[in-house]
Write an enzyme that holds these catalytic residues in place. Structure first.
Site, short mmCIF file in Angstrom:
data_model
loop_
_atom_site.label_atom_id
_atom_site.label_comp_id
_atom_site.label_asym_id
_atom_site.label_seq_id
_atom_site.Cartn_x
_atom_site.Cartn_y
_atom_site.Cartn_z
N GLU A 38 -53.74 8.00 51.22
CA GLU A 38 -55.05 8.59 51.48
C GLU A 38 -56.08 7.61 51.31
O GLU A 38 -55.85 6.72 50.34
CB GLU A 38 -55.18 9.65 50.28
CG GLU A 38 -54.34 10.42 50.52
CD GLU A 38 -54.47 11.75 49.30
OE1 GLU A 38 -53.68 12.43 48.96
OE2 GLU A 38 -55.69 11.46 48.85
N CYS B 228 -63.03 4.63 49.10
CA CYS B 228 -61.87 4.51 48.15
C CYS B 228 -60.57 4.50 48.65
O CYS B 228 -60.24 5.16 49.64
CB CYS B 228 -62.11 6.06 47.42
SG CYS B 228 -60.92 6.17 46.35
N CYS C 230 -47.71 6.48 42.61
CA CYS C 230 -48.01 6.02 41.36
C CYS C 230 -46.83 6.24 40.50
O CYS C 230 -46.11 7.39 40.48
CB CYS C 230 -49.31 6.66 41.00
SG CYS C 230 -50.00 5.66 39.63
N CYS D 117 -49.84 10.03 34.86
CA CYS D 117 -51.07 10.97 34.30
C CYS D 117 -50.86 12.31 34.44
O CYS D 117 -50.53 12.74 35.46
CB CYS D 117 -52.16 10.42 34.55
SG CYS D 117 -52.62 8.65 34.27
N CYS E 5 -52.59 14.13 37.38
CA CYS E 5 -52.85 13.59 38.81
C CYS E 5 -51.79 13.75 39.66
O CYS E 5 -50.50 13.79 39.45
CB CYS E 5 -52.89 12.14 38.35
SG CYS E 5 -53.19 11.01 39.83
N CYS F 271 -57.07 12.94 43.83
CA CYS F 271 -56.34 11.96 44.33
C CYS F 271 -54.75 12.41 44.74
O CYS F 271 -54.08 13.08 43.71
CB CYS F 271 -55.81 10.75 43.34
SG CYS F 271 -57.34 10.16 42.45
#
Ligand code: SAH
Length: 359
Positions: free
Chosen positions: A103, A116, A123, A127, A130, A344
């Protein structure tokens, strides 16, 4: 054994969009071509955002043939775009050459247009709030794949991009070497020639890498995902806090400031009832006293996999006022594109889940 019918496998070639200018000069000389061609080829890719060798009209055919024999020039494919009716934010889903999707977001601000970008597919930082991290990391992005997010968006929107934030999916400092090449190429005068000051890198706090980045004395902005006012709470939200104490992370940030004199940004996702109490505000004030910084409050964008709640607007404003009264610079992040899967990794995740569903 599987027979490969095409020995010239595109995927085995090096990505030409990831080669910095000086290195491209060496490559072109090694192909027995004049050095000045490197500048032309580089400008086609990084100023005119060419997507194929065919577009390079002033490059001789035989050089184009040599290049395509040795290097792949593949570009992102737009899968979908969502446009916010509120603020014109556009969220793109792009497909990489290997079928992975990422994205990237286009945002309009008073000071200019910002993109962005993602730094990894997925990832591995974990977290809790997220969406990017729910399935771990697939792979890191090449410098050319980071750049191409900006180029593709510029081509599609027809807009000039003046600012870049590395705040999409992924942990940029977990893809450190490629990030450095990306910075070099984004700011190259033969490319976009972007000012380092218009680039922001956001990290969950990989201490040794923050220090390493500081030692380069770039003028790029560092944003640190803080998200808690003490070590215990940070550990609850961010697994990386098990590795680095909050005090170590802050020391690394102070070191970054002392080496670069760039004001620091602390991102603080406000999670209702978790890190948005009066006590949190007090602790935060104590912790950040004397640091040249701005706190960016992000009312958490709830993802359906977790039951975090967003604080009310009034509560977020009152949290902001408490920090401000104690002399801290604070902004509440403009809620860009809330109507379009703003958080995100949400768009990519939904896409991948739908794809899996239909597989
Ligand atoms: N890995 C980098 C970039 C992450 S995304 C980092 O950790 O900084 C940019 C910011 O958005 C980070 O501060 C991240 O913690 C935050 N964020 C991610 N998902 C969010 C959500 N659902 N709601 C609010 N903030 C979120």
């Amino acid at each position: 054994m599987v027979m490969v019918s095409d020995p010239v496998n595109e995927l085995e070639k090096r990505d030409i969009r990831s080669i910095p200018f000086e290195n491209l000069q060496d490559e072109i000389v090694a192909l027995s071509e004049p050095k000045f061609r490197a500048k032309q080829v580089y400008q086609w890719m990084h100023q005119k955002f060419a997507r194929s060798y065919d577009e390079m009209t002033n490059i001789p055919k035989n050089l184009k043939a040599k290049l395509s024999e040795n290097f792949r020039l593949v570009s992102l494919k737009q899968v979908t775009v969502q446009e916010s009716k509120i603020d014109g934010t556009k969220k793109f889903l792009f497909e990489l050459y290997d079928g992975n999707v990422i994205e990237s977001v286009f945002m309009k601000y008073k000071f200019g247009n910002s993109v962005c970008i993602s730094s990894q597919v997925g990832c591995r930082m974990g977290c809790k709030f997220c969406a990017s991290t729910l399935d771990g990391v697939e792979r890191s992005l090449l410098p050319g794949e980071m750049l191409d997010q900006i180029y593709a968006i510029s081509r599609i929107t027809g807009e000039k991009i003046s600012h870049v934030v590395v705040m999409g999916s992924g942990e940029p400092l977990d893809n450190y070497d490629n990030l450095l090449v990306f910075i070099k190429m984004l700011t190259d005068e033969n490319g976009m020639n972007m000012s380092q000051r218009n680039l922001t890198v956001s990290t969950c706090g990989l201490v040794p890498k923050i220090k390493e980045l500081a030692s380069h004395h770039f003028q790029i902005n560092l944003a640190l995902s803080l998200h808690a006012s003490n070590q215990e709470k940070r550990k609850e939200l961010m697994p990386i806090a098990n590795k680095y104490e909050i005090s170590e992370v802050l020391d690394a940030c102070k070191y970054y400031f002392s080496e670069t004199r760039r004001q620091l940004t602390f991102e603080y996702s406000l999670v209702g009832g978790v890190n948005d109490t009066d006590k949190d505000a007090e602790e935060l004030v104590k912790m950040l006293r004397g640091i040249n910084c701005i706190v960016n409050l992000i009312p958490v964008n709830p993802i359906k996999e977790r039951d975090f709640v967003e604080p009310t607007r009034e509560h977020a404003i009152s949290f902001k006022n408490k920090l401000e009264k104690s002399g801290i610079n604070v902004t509440i992040r403009r809620e860009m594109g809330r109507d379009i899967d703003g958080a995100c990794g949400q768009l990519r995740r939904r896409h991948v889940l739908v794809e899996e569903h239909f597989d």
